[in-house]
Scaffold this motif. Structure first.
Motif, PDB file in Angstrom:
ATOM      1  N   TYR A 125       0.810  -1.212   0.000  1.00 35.00           N
ATOM      2  CA  TYR A 125       0.000   0.000   0.000  1.00 35.00           C
ATOM      3  C   TYR A 125       0.844   1.263   0.000  1.00 35.00           C
ATOM      4  O   TYR A 125       2.021   1.261   0.370  1.00 35.00           O
ATOM      5  N   SER A 126       0.209   2.342  -0.427  1.00 32.71           N
ATOM      6  CA  SER A 126       0.775   3.679  -0.389  1.00 32.71           C
ATOM      7  C   SER A 126      -0.351   4.623   0.018  1.00 32.71           C
ATOM      8  O   SER A 126      -1.435   4.582  -0.561  1.00 32.71           O
ATOM      9  N   ILE A 127      -0.077   5.464   1.013  1.00 37.16           N
ATOM     10  CA  ILE A 127      -1.083   6.389   1.520  1.00 37.16           C
ATOM     11  C   ILE A 127      -0.445   7.759   1.697  1.00 37.16           C
ATOM     12  O   ILE A 127       0.648   7.871   2.261  1.00 37.16           O
ATOM     13  N   SER A 128      -1.095   8.772   1.205  1.00 38.43           N
ATOM     14  CA  SER A 128      -0.690  10.150   1.484  1.00 38.43           C
ATOM     15  C   SER A 128      -1.893  10.835   2.104  1.00 38.43           C
ATOM     16  O   SER A 128      -2.985  10.825   1.542  1.00 38.43           O
ATOM     17  N   ALA A 129      -1.685  11.386   3.302  1.00 35.50           N
ATOM     18  CA  ALA A 129      -2.798  11.974   4.035  1.00 35.50           C
ATOM     19  C   ALA A 129      -2.271  12.898   5.116  1.00 35.50           C
ATOM     20  O   ALA A 129      -1.065  12.944   5.393  1.00 35.50           O
ATOM     21  N   ARG A 130      -3.195  13.572   5.749  1.00 39.81           N
ATOM     22  CA  ARG A 130      -2.865  14.485   6.843  1.00 39.81           C
ATOM     23  C   ARG A 130      -2.738  13.701   8.146  1.00 39.81           C
ATOM     24  O   ARG A 130      -3.647  12.985   8.541  1.00 39.81           O
ATOM     25  N   HIS A 131      -1.583  13.837   8.792  1.00 36.93           N
ATOM     26  CA  HIS A 131      -1.364  13.226  10.102  1.00 36.93           C
ATOM     27  C   HIS A 131      -2.107  14.055  11.152  1.00 36.93           C
ATOM     28  O   HIS A 131      -2.361  15.250  10.945  1.00 36.93           O
ATOM     29  N   SER A 132      -2.462  13.434  12.261  1.00 38.99           N
ATOM     30  CA  SER A 132      -3.212  14.143  13.309  1.00 38.99           C
ATOM     31  C   SER A 132      -2.443  15.340  13.862  1.00 38.99           C
ATOM     32  O   SER A 132      -3.038  16.256  14.416  1.00 38.99           O
ATOM     33  N   GLY A 133      -1.125  15.348  13.691  1.00 40.82           N
ATOM     34  CA  GLY A 133      -0.313  16.476  14.145  1.00 40.82           C
ATOM     35  C   GLY A 133      -0.414  17.697  13.253  1.00 40.82           C
ATOM     36  O   GLY A 133       0.136  18.750  13.566  1.00 40.82           O
ATOM     37  N   GLY A 134      -1.084  17.567  12.102  1.00 38.94           N
ATOM     38  CA  GLY A 134      -1.326  18.720  11.245  1.00 38.94           C
ATOM     39  C   GLY A 134      -0.527  18.775   9.967  1.00 38.94           C
ATOM     40  O   GLY A 134      -0.770  19.626   9.118  1.00 38.94           O
ATOM     41  N   GLU A 135       0.447  17.880   9.795  1.00 41.25           N
ATOM     42  CA  GLU A 135       1.254  17.907   8.582  1.00 41.25           C
ATOM     43  C   GLU A 135       0.964  16.684   7.718  1.00 41.25           C
ATOM     44  O   GLU A 135       0.508  15.655   8.208  1.00 41.25           O
ATOM     45  N   ALA A 136       1.224  16.820   6.427  1.00 37.02           N
ATOM     46  CA  ALA A 136       0.975  15.737   5.473  1.00 37.02           C
ATOM     47  C   ALA A 136       2.133  14.739   5.511  1.00 37.02           C
ATOM     48  O   ALA A 136       3.298  15.123   5.625  1.00 37.02           O
ATOM     49  N   TYR A 137       1.784  13.458   5.391  1.00 39.79           N
ATOM     50  CA  TYR A 137       2.766  12.380   5.393  1.00 39.79           C
ATOM     51  C   TYR A 137       2.505  11.432   4.225  1.00 39.79           C
ATOM     52  O   TYR A 137       1.391  11.361   3.700  1.00 39.79           O
ATOM     53  N   LEU A 138       3.531  10.680   3.883  1.00 42.56           N
ATOM     54  CA  LEU A 138       3.439   9.574   2.936  1.00 42.56           C
ATOM     55  C   LEU A 138       3.840   8.316   3.679  1.00 42.56           C
ATOM     56  O   LEU A 138       4.885   8.293   4.349  1.00 42.56           O
ATOM     57  N   TRP A 139       3.004   7.257   3.605  1.00 44.41           N
ATOM     58  CA  TRP A 139       3.315   5.947   4.173  1.00 44.41           C
ATOM     59  C   TRP A 139       3.348   4.939   3.033  1.00 44.41           C
ATOM     60  O   TRP A 139       2.403   4.858   2.234  1.00 44.41           O
ATOM     61  N   ASN A 140       4.419   4.161   2.938  1.00 41.22           N
ATOM     62  CA  ASN A 140       4.513   3.051   1.995  1.00 41.22           C
ATOM     63  C   ASN A 140       4.785   1.803   2.807  1.00 41.22           C
ATOM     64  O   ASN A 140       5.712   1.792   3.631  1.00 41.22           O
ATOM     65  N   GLY A 141       3.987   0.761   2.587  1.00 46.25           N
ATOM     66  CA  GLY A 141       4.181  -0.420   3.402  1.00 46.25           C
ATOM     67  C   GLY A 141       3.691  -1.697   2.764  1.00 46.25           C
ATOM     68  O   GLY A 141       3.165  -1.694   1.650  1.00 46.25           O
ATOM     69  N   ALA A 142       3.866  -2.769   3.521  1.00 45.08           N
ATOM     70  CA  ALA A 142       3.428  -4.088   3.082  1.00 45.08           C
ATOM     71  C   ALA A 142       3.095  -4.922   4.306  1.00 45.08           C
ATOM     72  O   ALA A 142       3.552  -4.625   5.410  1.00 45.08           O
ATOM     73  N   SER A 143       2.302  -5.947   4.080  1.00 43.94           N
ATOM     74  CA  SER A 143       1.947  -6.857   5.164  1.00 43.94           C
ATOM     75  C   SER A 143       1.872  -8.274   4.630  1.00 43.94           C
ATOM     76  O   SER A 143       1.516  -8.503   3.474  1.00 43.94           O
ATOM     77  N   GLU A 144       2.201  -9.199   5.512  1.00 45.00           N
ATOM     78  CA  GLU A 144       1.979 -10.614   5.272  1.00 45.00           C
ATOM     79  C   GLU A 144       0.908 -11.052   6.263  1.00 45.00           C
ATOM     80  O   GLU A 144       1.102 -10.947   7.469  1.00 45.00           O
TER      81      GLU A 144
END
Length: 188
Positions: A140-159
């Motif tokens: 997955y890849s997610i770009s969104a507003r973190h609760s702290g007020g700034e925008a973040y990008l998360w890239n990850g995977a799961s098994e």
């Protein structure tokens, strides 16, 4: 051709590998469920694209789960890892790993904002979930507003250590409600 051209023929040779199966608008919903009427053996792989995503409760985690019995249970240990980057600051980045015991899912990213007018986006890839015998891998890849007020990008995977054929995808906030438009595609 002019933009007013009336096409009456048949188009051939175009790829149709991604098939749009459903679009759900969550406006304060407790979750988004793509059940066994949509998640079938017709496709091995599924993709969810999300736009304008936000949590109803500030600091809620963004989560996903899969089920082999249409939501009756969610089983299988999940091993998840992601990297993250603050889009406002070059010095705010890192990575995290976590195991979720027999949960059938995991949180994609932590502590999202409840600012629904800021709207983030996501791409979640569920590989081979409708076949039996193999563990499930989700990227997955997610770009969104973190609760702290700034925008973040998360890239990850799961098994997810679940080897039964799955027939339901659940997306939710860890607490409270969920916002956004979530579109499910079957991938041939």
């Amino acid at each position: 051709l002019a933009d007013t051209y009336a096409f009456t023929g048949t188009v051939t040779g175009t790829p149709s590998d991604w098939v749009k199966l459903n679009e759900t608008v969550a406006s304060g919903a407790s979750n988004v469920i793509f059940n066994n009427t949509l998640v079938t053996t017709t496709y091995q792989n599924y993709v969810v694209l999300g736009s304008n995503i936000a949590m109803g409760t500030n600091t809620a985690n963004f989560e996903t789960y899969i089920s082999a019995d249409n939501g009756g249970s969610y089983t299988g240990d999940a091993k998840r890892g992601f990297v993250y980057r603050n889009l406002y600051s070059g010095s705010s980045f890192g990575h995290a790993q976590q195991t979720f015991s027999n949960a059938g899912g995991f949180f994609l990213c932590p502590s999202l904002s409840s600012s629904t007018n800021l709207g983030g986006s996501c791409q979640i890839y569920y590989q081979g979930i409708t076949t039996s015998g193999n563990w499930r891998y989700i990227n997955y890849s997610i770009s969104a507003r973190h609760s702290g007020g700034e925008a973040y990008l998360w890239n990850g995977a799961s098994e997810i250590q679940q080897s039964s054929a799955c027939n339901l995808i659940l997306i939710q906030a860890s607490t409270g409600t969920l916002y956004g438009t979530y579109t499910l595609y079957g991938v041939k």
